[in-house]
Design a protein around this motif. Structure first.
Motif, PDB file in Angstrom:
ATOM      1  N   PRO A 440       0.808  -1.232   0.000  1.00 43.05           N
ATOM      2  CA  PRO A 440       0.000   0.000   0.000  1.00 43.05           C
ATOM      3  C   PRO A 440       0.839   1.280   0.000  1.00 43.05           C
ATOM      4  N   ASP A 441       1.994   1.250   0.672  1.00 45.58           N
ATOM      5  CA  ASP A 441       2.842   2.439   0.699  1.00 45.58           C
ATOM      6  C   ASP A 441       3.383   2.755  -0.688  1.00 45.58           C
ATOM      7  N   ALA A 442       3.853   1.724  -1.401  1.00 40.78           N
ATOM      8  CA  ALA A 442       4.354   1.926  -2.757  1.00 40.78           C
ATOM      9  C   ALA A 442       3.239   2.420  -3.667  1.00 40.78           C
ATOM     10  N   THR A 443       2.049   1.863  -3.500  1.00 43.44           N
ATOM     11  CA  THR A 443       0.907   2.302  -4.300  1.00 43.44           C
ATOM     12  C   THR A 443       0.616   3.780  -4.068  1.00 43.44           C
ATOM     13  N   ALA A 444       0.634   4.189  -2.800  1.00 39.90           N
ATOM     14  CA  ALA A 444       0.354   5.590  -2.469  1.00 39.90           C
ATOM     15  C   ALA A 444       1.431   6.513  -3.041  1.00 39.90           C
ATOM     16  N   ILE A 445       2.683   6.074  -2.992  1.00 38.67           N
ATOM     17  CA  ILE A 445       3.783   6.901  -3.517  1.00 38.67           C
ATOM     18  C   ILE A 445       3.630   7.092  -5.022  1.00 38.67           C
ATOM     19  N   VAL A 446       3.334   6.013  -5.748  1.00 34.73           N
ATOM     20  CA  VAL A 446       3.171   6.108  -7.201  1.00 34.73           C
ATOM     21  C   VAL A 446       2.006   7.030  -7.541  1.00 34.73           C
ATOM     22  N   GLU A 447       0.892   6.869  -6.854  1.00 37.22           N
ATOM     23  CA  GLU A 447      -0.266   7.743  -7.098  1.00 37.22           C
ATOM     24  C   GLU A 447       0.080   9.204  -6.834  1.00 37.22           C
ATOM     25  N   ALA A 448       0.857   9.451  -5.767  1.00 38.83           N
ATOM     26  CA  ALA A 448       1.229  10.827  -5.419  1.00 38.83           C
ATOM     27  C   ALA A 448       2.154  11.438  -6.463  1.00 38.83           C
ATOM     28  N   ILE A 449       3.100  10.649  -6.972  1.00 36.66           N
ATOM     29  CA  ILE A 449       4.033  11.156  -7.984  1.00 36.66           C
ATOM     30  C   ILE A 449       3.275  11.515  -9.259  1.00 36.66           C
ATOM     31  N   ILE A 450       2.347  10.641  -9.676  1.00 41.72           N
ATOM     32  CA  ILE A 450       1.564  10.920 -10.885  1.00 41.72           C
ATOM     33  C   ILE A 450       0.725  12.180 -10.698  1.00 41.72           C
ATOM     34  N   ALA A 451       0.093  12.315  -9.524  1.00 44.77           N
ATOM     35  CA  ALA A 451      -0.739  13.503  -9.257  1.00 44.77           C
ATOM     36  C   ALA A 451       0.101  14.774  -9.239  1.00 44.77           C
ATOM     37  N   MET A 452       1.284  14.699  -8.619  1.00 49.04           N
ATOM     38  CA  MET A 452       2.158  15.865  -8.573  1.00 49.04           C
ATOM     39  C   MET A 452       2.634  16.244  -9.967  1.00 49.04           C
ATOM     40  N   ALA A 453       3.013  15.247 -10.759  1.00 51.95           N
ATOM     41  CA  ALA A 453       3.461  15.515 -12.116  1.00 51.95           C
ATOM     42  C   ALA A 453       2.346  16.164 -12.934  1.00 51.95           C
ATOM     43  N   TYR A 454       1.128  15.664 -12.755  1.00 49.99           N
ATOM     44  CA  TYR A 454      -0.007  16.229 -13.491  1.00 49.99           C
ATOM     45  C   TYR A 454      -0.233  17.691 -13.091  1.00 49.99           C
ATOM     46  N   SER A 455      -0.122  17.996 -11.796  1.00 48.86           N
ATOM     47  CA  SER A 455      -0.351  19.371 -11.334  1.00 48.86           C
ATOM     48  C   SER A 455       0.744  20.317 -11.807  1.00 48.86           C
ATOM     49  N   LEU A 456       1.937  19.789 -12.045  1.00 46.96           N
ATOM     50  CA  LEU A 456       3.049  20.607 -12.525  1.00 46.96           C
ATOM     51  C   LEU A 456       3.167  20.580 -14.047  1.00 46.96           C
TER      52      LEU A 456
END
Length: 506
Positions: A440-456
């Motif tokens: 679950p931690d790895a899943t959350a990290i990947v989701e966060a990176i994708i969301a951050m990249a999208y916002s930037l």
């Protein structure tokens, strides 16, 4: 007297020539002349100093005063490191020899330490020699604070320091000092608007178990220091006889690596990068391999660390860059779809003043459009916010070259840096991708990176995708592209061309 000696004599006695009327009167005078040779820390003759003592008693007092000052200056030049004020190699060697004699008489143990600063050259090259010199002075003070009055610290040269522990009862005594030195050096250095982090590698040899003469002790401490570097730096190692065998193997390996370029032993393999929406190939990552006749086929992890350490990463990196650009242009000329070619760039390459020249040369030789070249940088390289790094990245962007951060999430990046350097793409590290199915931690990290990249407004690619489930998860969460064994292993050039022609959808 030849011209060189006459010139140096006038410099040495310049004060007398300009202040004493007797030297301009034309009267015959008698002098006692003496020549001193002054050496630098490489044991090379640096200069000759000739002095003359006026034998006329009236001026003898003044001349003796100047001669005393001159002797003091020669003594400082020949025994002291002018940058740090520490003993130089000559004085250190002399003290070790003297202490060895006492140790033999009194049956005592001594410890010799070699301390090498880790990756100091990167700081020196990126921030300038004036910052590097200041840092060396601070390092000297911190190391000295860890020693006793009877111990000796010296700077033999470069970013190396040597320590003589006057008397040690057990190896643990030397270990305690080494730990203290590593501790004080790990604290941030703050000066001139910079906060610098530094580590060191320390090698230790003990008299009499590791040698009974200075030369042997120095060599073994140096060998132990390189062992500390091999084990990841920022640690200390005591010498062991097996290290000498390891050191010889290391030297032989380095020798083979140096010859590999001229013998054409490197090859490139290419791993496809796939768009998760269209399923088409958008790029290829160029990955270097070494086909050594003596050792066999080697992956980058087997030789790139040594290439970084020795500076061979610069010519190897230049070869990779040119070869990858030539290959991509050859695919275009063969009528294949236009794709980007991604090339990994090390921190040492990026901070090399000649890096932009190597980029221009690769594009000119190949004829590849800059828009079809992508450079993959590490987070640590980008975070070195030096003037040279900023200027280089700006020049790359003006040329139209794409920039991506490799292994994203394993280092440290600030959002401001990502925007200021106009990064185009983030590459999610394979360690997170491999765990998204059951962690679950790895899943959350990947989701966060994708969301951050999208916002930037950044593109995002995941590497190391090995299963359909991982691919499906990344597609569902908005990841743009993937690469990994699920699509294809890295391929030789001919097989990569066949892959491009077939271009299977995901």
């Amino acid at each position: 007297m030849n011209h060189l000696l006459e010139t140096q004599l006038r410099e040495c006695l310049g004060e007398l020539y300009t202040t004493e009327p007797a030297f301009r009167s034309g009267r015959f005078r008698k002098f006692l002349s003496e020549i001193e040779r002054v050496y630098n820390h490489h044991d090379l003759e640096r200069s000759l100093l000739e002095s003359a003592v006026d034998m006329n008693s009236r001026e003898l007092h003044a001349t003796n005063s100047l001669l005393e000052k001159r002797n003091q200056r020669i003594s400082r030049l020949s025994t002291t490191d002018t940058l740090t004020g520490l003993p130089n190699r000559h004085l250190y060697n002399d003290r070790v020899s003297q202490e060895l004699k006492r140790a033999k008489r009194h049956d005592r143990k001594l410890a010799v330490m070699f301390i090498d600063l880790d990756r100091f050259k990167i700081i020196n090259d990126s921030l300038g020699h004036h910052i590097g010199d200041l840092l060396l002075r601070y390092v000297a003070k911190r190391i000295k604070s860890c020693l006793r009055e009877a111990d000796t610290i010296a700077r033999p040269g470069g970013d190396e320091f040597a320590v003589l522990l006057d008397e040690v009862r057990e190896m643990e005594d030397a270990a305690a000092v080494a730990k203290k030195i590593l501790s004080v050096l790990s604290e941030p250095f703050r000066f001139k608007g910079h906060e610098l982090m530094l580590t060191a590698s320390i090698g230790i040899s003990i008299y009499p178990s590791d040698g009974v003469d200075a030369v042997t002790l120095f060599r073994n401490a140096d060998t132990a220091m390189y062992r500390a570097k091999d084990l990841g730096r920022n640690n200390f190692q005591f010498y062991h006889p097996a290290m000498s065998i390891k050191a010889l193997e290391h030297m032989a390996f380095e020798s083979r690596l140096r010859k590999a370029l001229e013998h054409n032993e490197f090859v490139l393999h290419y791993q496809p990068q796939i768009d998760l929406v269209s399923g088409r190939v958008t790029g290829m990552e160029a990955l270097v391999r070494w086909e050594s006749p003596e050792i066999g086929f080697m992956m980058p992890a087997d030789f790139i660390p040594l290439a970084e350490e020795t500076g061979l990463i610069l010519p190897i990196g230049e070869w990779v860059l040119q070869s990858a650009c030539l290959q991509n242009k050859a695919w275009q000329d063969a009528g294949l779809q236009e794709i980007n070619i991604a090339v990994n760039i090390s921190q040492r390459q990026l901070q090399n003043p000649c890096f932009m020249t190597s980029i221009d040369t690769a594009l000119e030789i190949s004829g590849l459009a800059p828009e079809r070249l992508e450079l993959e940088l590490t987070e640590s390289a980008v975070m070195q916010e030096t003037e040279l790094t900023l200027m280089t990245l700006q020049q790359l962007k003006r040329k139209g070259i794409s920039l991506s951060i490799d292994d994203f999430g394993t280092g440290y990046s600030s959002l401001s840096v990502l925007k200021r350097f106009t990064i185009d793409r983030l590459k999610i590290d394979r360690s997170f991708v491999s765990d998204i199915s059951d962690n679950p931690d790895a899943t959350a990290i990947v989701e966060a990176i994708i969301a951050m990249a999208y916002s930037l407004n950044l593109n995002v690619i995941a590497e190391g995708v090995g299963t359909k489930a991982q691919s499906d998860f990344l597609r569902e969460n908005g990841c743009d592209q993937i690469q990994g064994f699920w699509i294809s292993r890295p391929l030789p050039a001919d097989q990569a061309e066949r892959f491009l022609r077939e271009c299977p959808p995901v």
